[in-house]
Design a protein around this motif. Structure first.
Motif: not given
Length: 408
Positions: A63-68, A130-131, A359-365
């Protein structure tokens, strides 16, 4: 006799031969049928195995983990809860549809207590794990800006409701899904003058940078719409619940409207104390106060000429706003405020980015940085070069019989 015996033997042999041929044909047909059935069964088993494998692969997809990170305890815990409930509406819809290529979204909550120090500590904790692919938070500007430098360069931070104009400078990986104070309070000044007929305005703001921005913005904007700020004062939130001297000072010169710029916990106390003092001036609250908790806190207080600005209300003809507020109410039993709508739109943007293949933090940004508008399910806001949404329209509601009634 001998000839007759030979004829009988030959007849029996012929009969046996014919019978043998008949049994052989049936046997071949049976075997062929069995082979056909076996082939079909094997194909069905292969198809089933492929389907199960596909399901298994989808089920095994990470899953994609999102912190709230929002307040879960303290004075603003209800805002954190509202935001989470709204976010999960978007997430549950996405997950129930199978996610994206089998990947669903998991949301994990963190309690920053709306405290800047705690928010910074939690931001460090989230970035170190990193998740997590993205973070949402916090509720107010101070806690949001405390985390922004830590998220900067490491992970996108979505701000659902904070409005300080200083947020973009605090971190370049922070996106604001709430219009900043400058645009919000220019709209507030316009409504105060044009909708409420204010020629003179008194203001009460929270002591701090954002309070100063609000005061300066309204003071500068009011003359454009035929008004003028003639009195103002400030207070430190959380340090007092007695606002009588503050109210008397701001009301001394009888302004047409008194603007109250703070959360519902403070504004509800001010409304009740103003009415106890016999102050009948129109009170116009900022969007920070618009929520169900304000109505609950006021109870049976006289709310004649009490108005609240908001960016969302169920009492509207806007179909997108009406659908979200109605769906939220049916699920949670109360109507959402700015924190709810902001968190919901943050969730929808995260889904949009995931479906674009990040798929990762960089591509997300990088994917988010390429968007010029939100294309949200409630609002389709433009995103400016400072990573802030642009939205000037305000709703204004009067509090009547314990409910909000939109008047514009």
């Amino acid at each position: 006799m001998k000839k007759r015996l030979i004829s009988i033997v030959l007849g029996i042999s012929l009969a046996l031969s014919i019978a043998g041929c008949g049994n052989g044909g049936d046997k071949k047909e049976t075997e062929a049928k069995k082979e056909t059935e076996a082939g079909a069964s094997e194909k069905e088993e292969t198809k089933t195995e492929q389907e199960e494998t596909k399901k298994s692969e989808a089920g095994d997809a990470e899953p994609y983990y999102v912190a709230y990170a929002t307040p879960l305890t303290g004075d603003y815990a209800n805002q954190g809860e509202e935001g989470y409930n709204a976010l999960m509406m978007a997430v549950e819809e996405f997950n129930s549809a199978g996610g994206y290529e089998g990947h669903t979204i998991e949301v994990e909550r963190f309690d920053d207590k709306n405290d800047p120090t705690e928010a910074a500590n939690i931001a460090q904790q989230i970035v170190s794990d990193k998740k997590y692919i993205a973070a949402i938070g916090s509720f107010a500007s101070g806690a949001t800006m405390a985390g922004a430098p830590i998220y900067d360069g490491n992970m996108v931070q979505f701000s659902p409701s904070a409005s300080s104009m200083a947020i973009p400078d605090a971190g370049s990986w922070t996106w604001m899904f709430c219009p900043d104070a400058g645009s919000q309070y220019r709209s507030w000044a316009k409504i105060a003058c044009e909708e409420l007929g204010a020629k003179t305005i008194g203001m009460i703001v929270i002591d701090g940078d954002n309070g100063k921005i609000i005061l300066d913005t309204v003071t500068e904007a009011a003359p454009e719409f035929g008004g003028e700020v003639i009195a103002s004062d400030k207070f430190i939130s959380g340090q007092t619940r007695d606002f009588t001297s503050l109210l008397q000072k701001v009301n001394k010169d009888n302004p047409d409207v008194i603007g109250i710029f703070c959360s519902y916990a403070d504004s509800s106390a001010m409304i009740m104390q103003a009415r106890d003092l016999g102050i009948e001036t129109k009170l116009f609250l900022s969007p920070d106060s618009y929520n169900q908790y304000l109505l609950d806190a006021l109870g049976d207080t006289d709310t004649t000429d009490v108005y609240v600005a908001s960016m969302i209300t169920p009492d509207t003809t806007d179909e997108n706003v009406k659908k979200f507020t109605t769906d939220f109410y049916e699920k949670n039993g109360y109507y959402p405020s700015l924190m709810g709508s902001g968190s919901y739109e943050c969730g929808n943007m995260i889904i949009r980015i995931i479906e674009a293949g990040a798929t990762d933090r960089q591509s997300f940004h990088d994917t988010l940085a390429g968007y010029s508008s939100t294309e949200g399910k409630i609002f389709d806001d433009q995103i400016d070069s400072n990573r802030k949404v642009q939205r000037e329209a305000f709703f204004i509601s009067e509090i009547v019989d314990g409910a909000y009634r939109c008047i514009n």
